[in-house]
Write a protein that holds these residues in place. Structure first.
Motif, mmCIF file in Angstrom:
data_model
loop_
_atom_site.group_PDB
_atom_site.id
_atom_site.type_symbol
_atom_site.label_atom_id
_atom_site.label_comp_id
_atom_site.label_asym_id
_atom_site.label_seq_id
_atom_site.Cartn_x
_atom_site.Cartn_y
_atom_site.Cartn_z
ATOM 1 N N THR A 152 1.934 23.701 0.931
ATOM 2 C CA THR A 152 2.075 23.121 -0.404
ATOM 3 C C THR A 152 3.389 22.363 -0.506
ATOM 4 O O THR A 152 4.370 22.711 0.157
ATOM 5 C CB THR A 152 2.028 24.212 -1.487
ATOM 6 O OG1 THR A 152 2.151 23.612 -2.774
ATOM 7 C CG2 THR A 152 3.137 25.228 -1.293
ATOM 8 N N PHE A 153 3.394 21.302 -1.307
ATOM 9 C CA PHE A 153 4.645 20.605 -1.571
ATOM 10 C C PHE A 153 4.555 19.915 -2.928
ATOM 11 O O PHE A 153 3.469 19.610 -3.434
ATOM 12 C CB PHE A 153 4.989 19.590 -0.470
ATOM 13 C CG PHE A 153 4.125 18.353 -0.439
ATOM 14 C CD1 PHE A 153 4.365 17.292 -1.295
ATOM 15 C CD2 PHE A 153 3.071 18.255 0.455
ATOM 16 C CE1 PHE A 153 3.576 16.147 -1.265
ATOM 17 C CE2 PHE A 153 2.268 17.123 0.498
ATOM 18 C CZ PHE A 153 2.529 16.065 -0.367
ATOM 19 N N THR A 154 5.720 19.707 -3.493
ATOM 20 C CA THR A 154 5.864 18.976 -4.754
ATOM 21 C C THR A 154 7.017 18.004 -4.587
ATOM 22 O O THR A 154 8.100 18.390 -4.133
ATOM 23 C CB THR A 154 6.156 19.922 -5.923
ATOM 24 O OG1 THR A 154 5.069 20.826 -6.092
ATOM 25 C CG2 THR A 154 6.356 19.138 -7.207
ATOM 26 N N VAL A 155 6.804 16.753 -4.939
ATOM 27 C CA VAL A 155 7.853 15.753 -4.863
ATOM 28 C C VAL A 155 7.798 14.921 -6.146
ATOM 29 O O VAL A 155 6.719 14.632 -6.667
ATOM 30 C CB VAL A 155 7.691 14.858 -3.616
ATOM 31 C CG1 VAL A 155 6.364 14.120 -3.647
ATOM 32 C CG2 VAL A 155 8.850 13.882 -3.498
ATOM 33 N N GLY A 156 8.957 14.591 -6.658
ATOM 34 C CA GLY A 156 8.962 13.824 -7.894
ATOM 35 C C GLY A 156 10.318 13.234 -8.204
ATOM 36 O O GLY A 156 11.342 13.593 -7.614
ATOM 37 N N SER A 179 5.427 12.195 -10.249
ATOM 38 C CA SER A 179 5.407 13.372 -9.382
ATOM 39 C C SER A 179 4.073 13.476 -8.665
ATOM 40 O O SER A 179 3.058 12.888 -9.091
ATOM 41 C CB SER A 179 5.654 14.643 -10.191
ATOM 42 O OG SER A 179 4.600 14.856 -11.126
ATOM 43 N N HIS A 180 4.087 14.250 -7.570
ATOM 44 C CA HIS A 180 2.864 14.485 -6.799
ATOM 45 C C HIS A 180 2.884 15.929 -6.301
ATOM 46 O O HIS A 180 3.876 16.391 -5.722
ATOM 47 C CB HIS A 180 2.764 13.519 -5.620
ATOM 48 C CG HIS A 180 1.496 13.687 -4.820
ATOM 49 N ND1 HIS A 180 0.294 13.182 -5.250
ATOM 50 C CD2 HIS A 180 1.245 14.313 -3.637
ATOM 51 C CE1 HIS A 180 -0.642 13.478 -4.354
ATOM 52 N NE2 HIS A 180 -0.081 14.178 -3.376
ATOM 53 N N GLN A 216 -4.797 17.912 -5.091
ATOM 54 C CA GLN A 216 -3.688 16.979 -5.229
ATOM 55 C C GLN A 216 -3.664 16.432 -6.655
ATOM 56 O O GLN A 216 -4.720 16.222 -7.265
ATOM 57 C CB GLN A 216 -3.805 15.821 -4.247
ATOM 58 C CG GLN A 216 -3.842 16.236 -2.787
ATOM 59 C CD GLN A 216 -3.832 15.051 -1.856
ATOM 60 O OE1 GLN A 216 -2.828 14.341 -1.741
ATOM 61 N NE2 GLN A 216 -4.938 14.819 -1.164
ATOM 62 N N LYS A 217 -2.465 16.219 -7.149
ATOM 63 C CA LYS A 217 -2.331 15.676 -8.498
ATOM 64 C C LYS A 217 -1.119 14.752 -8.546
ATOM 65 O O LYS A 217 -0.003 15.158 -8.217
ATOM 66 C CB LYS A 217 -2.166 16.799 -9.521
ATOM 67 C CG LYS A 217 -2.064 16.306 -10.961
ATOM 68 C CD LYS A 217 -1.936 17.474 -11.929
ATOM 69 C CE LYS A 217 -1.838 16.991 -13.370
ATOM 70 N NZ LYS A 217 -1.697 18.120 -14.325
ATOM 71 N N THR A 218 -1.358 13.514 -8.946
ATOM 72 C CA THR A 218 -0.296 12.535 -9.129
ATOM 73 C C THR A 218 -0.148 12.263 -10.616
ATOM 74 O O THR A 218 -1.148 11.973 -11.297
ATOM 75 C CB THR A 218 -0.603 11.229 -8.383
ATOM 76 O OG1 THR A 218 -0.797 11.517 -6.993
ATOM 77 C CG2 THR A 218 0.533 10.240 -8.537
ATOM 78 N N MET A 277 -6.278 13.268 -10.157
ATOM 79 C CA MET A 277 -6.475 14.559 -9.516
ATOM 80 C C MET A 277 -7.550 14.442 -8.452
ATOM 81 O O MET A 277 -8.626 13.878 -8.710
ATOM 82 C CB MET A 277 -6.849 15.618 -10.561
ATOM 83 C CG MET A 277 -5.725 15.887 -11.553
ATOM 84 S SD MET A 277 -6.233 16.843 -12.995
ATOM 85 C CE MET A 277 -6.982 15.568 -14.005
ATOM 86 N N ASP A 278 -7.262 14.966 -7.277
ATOM 87 C CA ASP A 278 -8.186 14.887 -6.153
ATOM 88 C C ASP A 278 -8.437 16.301 -5.622
ATOM 89 O O ASP A 278 -7.487 17.030 -5.312
ATOM 90 C CB ASP A 278 -7.607 14.007 -5.046
ATOM 91 C CG ASP A 278 -8.593 13.786 -3.908
ATOM 92 O OD1 ASP A 278 -9.330 12.795 -3.956
ATOM 93 O OD2 ASP A 278 -8.620 14.624 -2.974
ATOM 94 N N TYR A 279 -9.710 16.667 -5.528
ATOM 95 C CA TYR A 279 -10.085 18.016 -5.078
ATOM 96 C C TYR A 279 -11.178 17.907 -4.018
ATOM 97 O O TYR A 279 -12.166 17.193 -4.206
ATOM 98 C CB TYR A 279 -10.589 18.843 -6.259
ATOM 99 C CG TYR A 279 -11.285 20.126 -5.870
ATOM 100 C CD1 TYR A 279 -10.573 21.206 -5.348
ATOM 101 C CD2 TYR A 279 -12.665 20.258 -6.020
ATOM 102 C CE1 TYR A 279 -11.210 22.382 -4.997
ATOM 103 C CE2 TYR A 279 -13.314 21.428 -5.662
ATOM 104 C CZ TYR A 279 -12.589 22.488 -5.160
ATOM 105 O OH TYR A 279 -13.227 23.644 -4.794
ATOM 106 N N THR A 280 -10.989 18.595 -2.894
ATOM 107 C CA THR A 280 -12.015 18.655 -1.855
ATOM 108 C C THR A 280 -12.229 20.108 -1.458
ATOM 109 O O THR A 280 -11.308 20.933 -1.509
ATOM 110 C CB THR A 280 -11.612 17.853 -0.603
ATOM 111 O OG1 THR A 280 -10.444 18.440 -0.010
ATOM 112 C CG2 THR A 280 -11.327 16.405 -0.945
#
Length: 489
Positions: free
Chosen positions: A45-49, A66-67, A97-99, A124-127
């Motif tokens: 997991t990571f968070t960048v913003g 942010s992402h 994922q969420k931007t 939001m992207d979900y797989t």
């Protein structure tokens, strides 16, 4: 950049590799049961913003980009034997994922007024890709992908009277997304709120708040596809809750204060499982993926209660805090059904902690935690015993016809800590002894059924064969001592 501009950049990352401690196999039945169904888990997991803020007199503009990213992998083999793929029961990989881009303006006006306006845009992207053994010979191969554009806007106003005798705020937020026609209309997801606080005297004050809030169902529910490879939950709506709270505080002085608050929450449009008739929010007490099934937005819930807080301080001697909460938490399948206790309906929670400083830099701390027994759904011994079920799942099956029909006993735990400090010319030495659960209280969980590996009717067809099961008590609780040293320079 100028003195009126501020830029903040942040990044966080984490990696988790959970391995099963198979060395515990055979030590006790509780460990054997957990090892029989718990998979290996790997997560990244990571968070960048970045946040940019501009100060322009009475106005402050903030822009945030942010992402967030989560990669989750689960792997399970029957009896944890990875020597052959024939033992595979679960292989799962999902990503979320969420931007987000958010813009906000805050304006400070004369007379004690503050205004805030904001807007945000999310992608939001979900797989989810998984291969799961439902029962022996019956595999589920599942793939889904969901891309969602969500948007929202908000406005709020706050006022503080001169001398801060009273204050109030109001606000509203609207949300929408492109998942369905229902969810795409922001005016159907309006979330108004208001709060108020009044100080009668230096000793008495009161506060109240109320609001109507909306929340998106989980990605697993929105992205679930049926056998025709179509999104099966297009009719889901935003979950919403109406809540109100009112309370008061009495402060004798800076050393002694007591506050009491009552609250009520009413939940609507909660996703309900069509398979077992249980609200999705009540399925989070056990391991597993929640939400990847056919759902309808008909369940309702309510929670109400009273919370009391206390604080007593004697400078350089005593510090004591405590809280007591009585509440009820209930759900029902729809507005025509009767309410039943939710999985979180413990009803009573008591927490008290305090420290007392003795001469010569000795101190003793106590912490008492008490919680009422939670309701639980009994396990179905017959359904759990089928060879086809147990070999695929390795755990007991719930009897949802008796949803939360039983209740566990309450639990209380007392912890004690003793500290001693030594001060030297340029550094400090601290020694402590921490004793957790000095009363050796036992926490009880529902009994489970576990296969003995012996088939009671081997002559029957495979789908009718059943294991001989044994009941396993789940009881934990022991005294945990810790001796520690701290050094400060």
């Amino acid at each position: 950049m100028t003195p009126y501009d501020e830029l903040t950049v942040m990044a966080l990352a984490g990696v988790d590799r959970m391995e099963l401690n198979t060395d515990l196999a055979g030590e006790d039945e509780g460990s054997d049961y957990i090892l029989s169904y718990l998979p290996k888990i790997e997560q990244e997991t990571f968070t960048v913003g970045a946040s940019y803020r501009h100060y322009a007199g009475r106005h402050v503009q903030t822009y945030v980009l942010s992402h967030n990213y989560l990669n989750d992998k689960n792997l399970k083999y029957r009896n944890n034997d990875e020597s052959t793929e024939e033992n595979l029961t679960l292989r799962l990989r999902s990503t979320e994922q969420k931007t987000t881009f958010r813009a906000e303006n805050m304006t400070t006006l004369s007379g004690g007024w503050t205004l805030k306006e904001g807007a945000e845009l999310n992608y939001m992207d979900y797989t989810d890709r998984e291969r799961r053994l439902l029962s022996v010979g019956d595999w589920s191969v599942y793939r889904t992908h969901l891309g969602l554009v969500a948007y929202g806007a908000s406005f709020s106003a706050a006022y503080t009277a001169p001398e801060e005798r009273w204050s109030a705020s109001v606000g509203v937020r609207a949300d929408g997304n492109n998942y369905s026609s229902h969810m795409s209309r922001p005016w159907e997801q309006l979330s108004p709120r208001a709060s108020f606080r009044y100080v009668f005297s230096p000793h008495w004050s009161t506060a109240a708040s109320a609001g109507w809030y909306h929340q998106l169902p989980p990605y697993t529910a929105l992205g679930y596809k049926d056998a025709t490879d179509r999104l099966a939950n297009r009719d889901l709506r935003y979950m919403n809750v109406a809540q109100a709270a009112w309370g008061g505080e009495w402060k004798a002085n800076d050393r002694w204060a007591v506050s009491v608050e009552g609250f009520y929450k009413s939940y609507h449009r909660v996703p309900l499982s069509l398979a077992d008739g249980v609200p999705l929010t009540c399925k989070g007490t056990d391991y597993g993926v929640v939400g990847n099934e056919a759902l309808v937005s008909t369940a309702q819930g309510r929670a109400y209660g009273v919370e009391a807080l206390m604080r007593w301080t004697l400078p350089d001697r005593l510090n004591l805090t405590g809280s007591f909460t009585w509440y009820r938490s209930e759900y029902r399948a729809d507005r025509h059904a009767a309410y039943v206790p939710s999985a979180w309906d413990n009803r009573v929670i008591l927490n008290m902690s305090g420290t007392y400083d003795f001469p010569h830099r000795w101190s003793v701390g106590l912490r008492l935690s008490c919680i009422g027994g939670s309701p639980y759904t009994p396990y179905d011994e017959v359904a759990s015993s089928y060879v086809t079920y147990w070999d695929a799942n390795g755990k007991s099956a719930y009897d949802y016809s008796r949803y939360n029909a039983d209740r566990l006993p309450g639990y209380a735990q007392l912890d004690v800590r003793v500290d001693k400090e030594f001060f030297f010319k340029r550094w400090r030495l601290g020694l402590y002894l921490d004793l957790q659960n000095v009363t050796v209280s036992k926490l009880r969980q529902p009994d489970v059924f576990m296969s003995t590996g012996v088939v009671s009717n081997p002559e029957a067809p495979l789908e009718e064969q059943r294991y001989v099961m044994r009941r396993v008590e789940q009881i934990s609780g022991t005294l945990l001592p810790t001796l520690g040293v701290t050094v400060e320079f």
